[in-house]
Design an enzyme around this catalytic site. Structure first.
Site, PDB file in Angstrom:
ATOM      1  N   HIS A   8       1.313  69.260   2.073  1.00  0.00           N
ATOM      2  CA  HIS A   8       2.169  69.387   3.267  1.00  0.00           C
ATOM      3  C   HIS A   8       1.867  68.327   4.323  1.00  0.00           C
ATOM      4  O   HIS A   8       2.785  67.784   4.928  1.00  0.00           O
ATOM      5  CB  HIS A   8       2.038  70.787   3.883  1.00  0.00           C
ATOM      6  CG  HIS A   8       2.453  71.874   2.945  1.00  0.00           C
ATOM      7  ND1 HIS A   8       1.569  72.465   2.072  1.00  0.00           N
ATOM      8  CD2 HIS A   8       3.665  72.446   2.722  1.00  0.00           C
ATOM      9  CE1 HIS A   8       2.214  73.376   1.355  1.00  0.00           C
ATOM     10  NE2 HIS A   8       3.482  73.382   1.727  1.00  0.00           N
ATOM     11  N   GLU A  84      -5.005  72.599   5.251  1.00  0.00           N
ATOM     12  CA  GLU A  84      -5.129  71.269   4.635  1.00  0.00           C
ATOM     13  C   GLU A  84      -5.962  70.326   5.496  1.00  0.00           C
ATOM     14  O   GLU A  84      -6.709  69.494   4.964  1.00  0.00           O
ATOM     15  CB  GLU A  84      -3.726  70.716   4.342  1.00  0.00           C
ATOM     16  CG  GLU A  84      -3.032  71.547   3.255  1.00  0.00           C
ATOM     17  CD  GLU A  84      -1.647  71.073   2.828  1.00  0.00           C
ATOM     18  OE1 GLU A  84      -1.045  71.720   1.963  1.00  0.00           O
ATOM     19  OE2 GLU A  84      -1.144  70.051   3.382  1.00  0.00           O
ATOM     20  N   ARG A 172      12.311  88.726  25.431  1.00  0.00           N
ATOM     21  CA  ARG A 172      13.454  88.055  26.055  1.00  0.00           C
ATOM     22  C   ARG A 172      14.724  88.790  25.608  1.00  0.00           C
ATOM     23  O   ARG A 172      14.903  89.045  24.420  1.00  0.00           O
ATOM     24  CB  ARG A 172      13.506  86.581  25.644  1.00  0.00           C
ATOM     25  CG  ARG A 172      12.468  85.714  26.356  1.00  0.00           C
ATOM     26  CD  ARG A 172      12.608  84.247  25.996  1.00  0.00           C
ATOM     27  NE  ARG A 172      11.908  83.378  26.941  1.00  0.00           N
ATOM     28  CZ  ARG A 172      10.653  82.970  26.793  1.00  0.00           C
ATOM     29  NH1 ARG A 172       9.932  83.345  25.750  1.00  0.00           N
ATOM     30  NH2 ARG A 172      10.082  82.191  27.704  1.00  0.00           N
ATOM     31  N   ARG A 228       7.070  84.314  33.442  1.00  0.00           N
ATOM     32  CA  ARG A 228       7.776  85.483  32.942  1.00  0.00           C
ATOM     33  C   ARG A 228       7.777  86.660  33.912  1.00  0.00           C
ATOM     34  O   ARG A 228       8.488  87.630  33.705  1.00  0.00           O
ATOM     35  CB  ARG A 228       7.196  85.871  31.582  1.00  0.00           C
ATOM     36  CG  ARG A 228       7.389  84.809  30.496  1.00  0.00           C
ATOM     37  CD  ARG A 228       8.859  84.487  30.283  1.00  0.00           C
ATOM     38  NE  ARG A 228       9.655  85.697  30.162  1.00  0.00           N
ATOM     39  CZ  ARG A 228       9.662  86.505  29.103  1.00  0.00           C
ATOM     40  NH1 ARG A 228       8.956  86.181  28.042  1.00  0.00           N
ATOM     41  NH2 ARG A 228      10.379  87.611  29.082  1.00  0.00           N
TER      42      ARG A 228
HETATM   43  N1  URA Z   1       5.990  78.909  24.618  1.00  0.00           N
HETATM   44  C1  URA Z   1       6.075  80.241  24.414  1.00  0.00           C
HETATM   45  O1  URA Z   1       5.675  80.750  23.363  1.00  0.00           O
HETATM   46  N2  URA Z   1       6.625  81.004  25.395  1.00  0.00           N
HETATM   47  C2  URA Z   1       7.108  80.491  26.535  1.00  0.00           C
HETATM   48  O2  URA Z   1       7.617  81.231  27.380  1.00  0.00           O
HETATM   49  C3  URA Z   1       6.995  79.086  26.738  1.00  0.00           C
HETATM   50  C4  URA Z   1       6.438  78.328  25.743  1.00  0.00           C
END
Ligand code: URA
Length: 259
Positions: A8, A84, A172, A228
């Site tokens: 890979h 790897e 989300r 968030r």
């Molecule tokens: N990467 C993630 O996993 N979540 C985010 O909110 C931003 C970048």
């Protein structure tokens, strides 16, 4: 016998030259792996970009050899690349990623250095029991924190939630195509916030478990690009600074640890 190239990653030990690196900077994004090689390393040489998984060998400003490689997105891809890379002789890995903060004081533009991960990743279950600790290497982690301090980069050290999905797994809904967020995921971000988890990302839990099982050192620094506690979207104005901060912190720590 000819040079053995791993399937890979597309290169083998003999492609790494007479002074082969044992430390790798591992980015999820191939563009980031390329920027690190072309902007920050001396004598950078592309080893392979098979399947978009590019890897470069080069030299740090202090003369130490180093690899800049991409893991691809998510734990399944990372697990293949790391397996790897280990076979190719890599024994220290610093993941350089991006992340979403789940604490109000962890601001976009800053970096999170993961001391350990709450690992909610399917790939990790193929490697170690679910209870197996996903812990960062303490020495590499201290090197990252020290580098951030010396560079004046705002940083936080603590626990990261490492999950398999960017949308559902990170709760989300407004920005997701999936109208059906599972019941057990509703409220998970607030629950993690109360458990003092700092951030969400998608790779370091499996990386840390692999490090424990295989016997190598792993650490993770991520630039904060989403907040968030305020919303779901990436704060695009802060992305370049966050990524640049994470790269500079990782490179400085690598100089302290690579030999
Ligand atoms: N990467 C993630 O996993 N979540 C985010 O909110 C931003 C970048």
């Amino acid at each position: 016998m000819g040079n053995m190239r791993y399937y890979h990653i597309g290169f083998g030990r003999e492609d790494l030259g007479t002074n082969p690196p044992t430390l790798a900077l591992l980015s999820g994004d191939p563009e980031r792996a390329r920027t690190i090689a072309e902007t920050h390393l001396r004598d950078a040489r592309l080893l392979s970009d098979h399947r978009g998984l590019n890897s470069y060998v080069g030299v740090l400003p202090n003369g130490a050899p180093i690899l800049s490689a991409t893991s691809g997105m998510g734990a399944p891809s990372l697990s293949i690349v790391v397996n790897e890379l280990f076979q190719a002789g890599i024994r220290q890995i610093i993941r350089i990623g991006t992340t979403g903060s789940i604490q109000p004081h962890v601001l976009p533009g800053s970096v999170v250095i993961s001391s350990a991960a709450l690992c909610r990743q399917g790939a990790a279950n193929d490697i170690a029991p679910v209870e197996y600790p996903a812990a960062a290497d303490p020495f590499l982690t201290v090197a990252l924190a020290q580098a951030a301090r010396e560079l004046g980069v705002a940083h936080h050290v603590g626990i990261t939630a490492s999950v398999d999905t960017f949308y559902e797994g990170q709760e989300r809904s407004a920005s997701s195509a999936n109208p059906n967020l599972l019941r057990w995921l509703r409220g998970i971000t607030e629950e993690y916030r109360r458990l003092n988890v700092l951030n969400y990302e998608m790779e370091c839990g499996t990386l840390f478990k692999m490090a424990g099982v295989y016997g190598f050192a792993a650490a993770c620094v991520c630039g904060v690009i989403a907040q968030r506690t305020a919303g779901e979207s990436v704060v695009l104005e802060q992305k370049a600074i966050a990524v640049d901060n994470a790269i500079r912190v990782a490179l400085r720590a690598a100089m302290a640890r690579a030999g």
